[in-house]
Design a protein around this motif. Structure first.
Motif, PDB file in Angstrom:
ATOM      1  N   ASP A   1       7.717 -12.406  -2.035  1.00  0.00           N
ATOM      2  CA  ASP A   1       6.728 -12.558  -3.108  1.00  0.00           C
ATOM      3  C   ASP A   1       6.141 -11.195  -3.465  1.00  0.00           C
ATOM      4  O   ASP A   1       5.966 -10.863  -4.639  1.00  0.00           O
ATOM      5  N   ALA A   2       5.857 -10.400  -2.443  1.00  0.00           N
ATOM      6  CA  ALA A   2       5.314  -9.058  -2.675  1.00  0.00           C
ATOM      7  C   ALA A   2       6.335  -8.209  -3.426  1.00  0.00           C
ATOM      8  O   ALA A   2       5.987  -7.509  -4.384  1.00  0.00           O
ATOM      9  N   VAL A   3       7.592  -8.289  -3.031  1.00  0.00           N
ATOM     10  CA  VAL A   3       8.659  -7.516  -3.680  1.00  0.00           C
ATOM     11  C   VAL A   3       8.752  -7.901  -5.165  1.00  0.00           C
ATOM     12  O   VAL A   3       8.774  -7.045  -6.050  1.00  0.00           O
ATOM     13  N   ARG A   4       8.766  -9.214  -5.427  1.00  0.00           N
ATOM     14  CA  ARG A   4       8.912  -9.713  -6.801  1.00  0.00           C
ATOM     15  C   ARG A   4       7.737  -9.288  -7.683  1.00  0.00           C
ATOM     16  O   ARG A   4       7.926  -8.797  -8.810  1.00  0.00           O
ATOM     17  N   LEU A   5       6.525  -9.431  -7.168  1.00  0.00           N
ATOM     18  CA  LEU A   5       5.347  -9.108  -7.980  1.00  0.00           C
ATOM     19  C   LEU A   5       5.185  -7.610  -8.205  1.00  0.00           C
ATOM     20  O   LEU A   5       4.756  -7.187  -9.273  1.00  0.00           O
ATOM     21  N   MET A   6       5.551  -6.801  -7.215  1.00  0.00           N
ATOM     22  CA  MET A   6       5.474  -5.350  -7.398  1.00  0.00           C
ATOM     23  C   MET A   6       6.481  -4.905  -8.468  1.00  0.00           C
ATOM     24  O   MET A   6       6.226  -3.977  -9.227  1.00  0.00           O
TER      25      MET A   6
ATOM     26  N   MET B   1      10.457  -2.247  -3.911  1.00  0.00           N
ATOM     27  CA  MET B   1      10.112  -1.824  -2.556  1.00  0.00           C
ATOM     28  C   MET B   1      11.317  -1.875  -1.624  1.00  0.00           C
ATOM     29  O   MET B   1      11.380  -1.137  -0.658  1.00  0.00           O
ATOM     30  N   GLU B   2      12.271  -2.765  -1.898  1.00  0.00           N
ATOM     31  CA  GLU B   2      13.401  -2.901  -0.980  1.00  0.00           C
ATOM     32  C   GLU B   2      14.351  -1.710  -1.059  1.00  0.00           C
ATOM     33  O   GLU B   2      15.133  -1.492  -0.151  1.00  0.00           O
TER      34      GLU B   2
ATOM     35  N   ALA C   1       0.832  -1.211   0.000  1.00  0.00           N
ATOM     36  CA  ALA C   1       0.000   0.000   0.000  1.00  0.00           C
ATOM     37  C   ALA C   1       0.865   1.259   0.000  1.00  0.00           C
ATOM     38  O   ALA C   1       0.568   2.228  -0.702  1.00  0.00           O
ATOM     39  N   GLU C   2       1.944   1.245   0.794  1.00  0.00           N
ATOM     40  CA  GLU C   2       2.836   2.414   0.824  1.00  0.00           C
ATOM     41  C   GLU C   2       3.454   2.643  -0.558  1.00  0.00           C
ATOM     42  O   GLU C   2       3.468   3.767  -1.071  1.00  0.00           O
ATOM     43  N   ALA C   3       3.943   1.574  -1.181  1.00  0.00           N
ATOM     44  CA  ALA C   3       4.587   1.692  -2.495  1.00  0.00           C
ATOM     45  C   ALA C   3       3.591   2.159  -3.557  1.00  0.00           C
ATOM     46  O   ALA C   3       3.891   3.047  -4.359  1.00  0.00           O
ATOM     47  N   LEU C   4       2.399   1.577  -3.558  1.00  0.00           N
ATOM     48  CA  LEU C   4       1.396   1.961  -4.554  1.00  0.00           C
ATOM     49  C   LEU C   4       0.897   3.380  -4.304  1.00  0.00           C
ATOM     50  O   LEU C   4       0.646   4.129  -5.244  1.00  0.00           O
ATOM     51  N   GLY C   5       0.771   3.744  -3.029  1.00  0.00           N
ATOM     52  CA  GLY C   5       0.341   5.101  -2.699  1.00  0.00           C
ATOM     53  C   GLY C   5       1.298   6.129  -3.275  1.00  0.00           C
ATOM     54  O   GLY C   5       0.889   7.080  -3.948  1.00  0.00           O
ATOM     55  N   LYS C   6       2.590   5.903  -3.037  1.00  0.00           N
ATOM     56  CA  LYS C   6       3.608   6.827  -3.551  1.00  0.00           C
ATOM     57  C   LYS C   6       3.563   6.876  -5.077  1.00  0.00           C
ATOM     58  O   LYS C   6       3.722   7.926  -5.688  1.00  0.00           O
TER      59      LYS C   6
END
Length: 126
Positions: free
Chosen positions: A48-53, A61-62, A20-25
């Motif tokens: 998994d979240a990092v890879r898919l984003m 995100m990292e 949510a933070e990454a998509l918000g930005k």
């Protein structure tokens, strides 16, 4: 007038709140300042979240985010709970909204993508 601060709060701050933070930005960073936090931290963001984003949005995100507790971020104007199954942490105030998202941790990519898309839709509605 500064931008309103929106914080996404979860228990572990490693998956949903980070997405949510990454998509918000990415989607509304010109309108709001976004933060995420939890009551406990994880040594790294859900991989998994990092890879898919990265695959879907080209966001790493990292690079810009890490797991942190709610006392490490500025006091938000709007606090949104991701829908913690174990009861949401109290952060010194009531939540403005609870998005009630399923935790995709440990599930397949399809589940993650559904959660990512749901978060993106909700951010566009803010």
């Amino acid at each position: 007038m500064g931008k309103k601060k929106i914080a996404f709060i979860c228990v572990h701050n490693s998956c949903r709140s980070q997405i949510a933070e990454a998509l918000g930005k990415n989607l509304a960073g010109d309108k709001f300042d976004f933060y995420s936090a939890g009551t406990e931290t994880k040594p790294q963001i859900n991989q998994d979240a990092v890879r898919l984003m990265k695959e879907i949005y080209g966001i790493d995100m990292e690079q810009s985010q890490y797991s942190k507790t709610a006392d490490k971020i500025p006091t938000p104007d709007i606090a949104i709970s991701m829908g913690c199954d174990v009861g949401c942490p109290y952060i010194g105030r009531d939540f403005d909204n609870d998005w009630g998202l399923l935790d995709p941790t440990g599930k397949g990519d399809e589940c993650f993508v559904q959660v990512i898309e749901e978060i993106a839709r909700k951010i566009k509605e803010l």
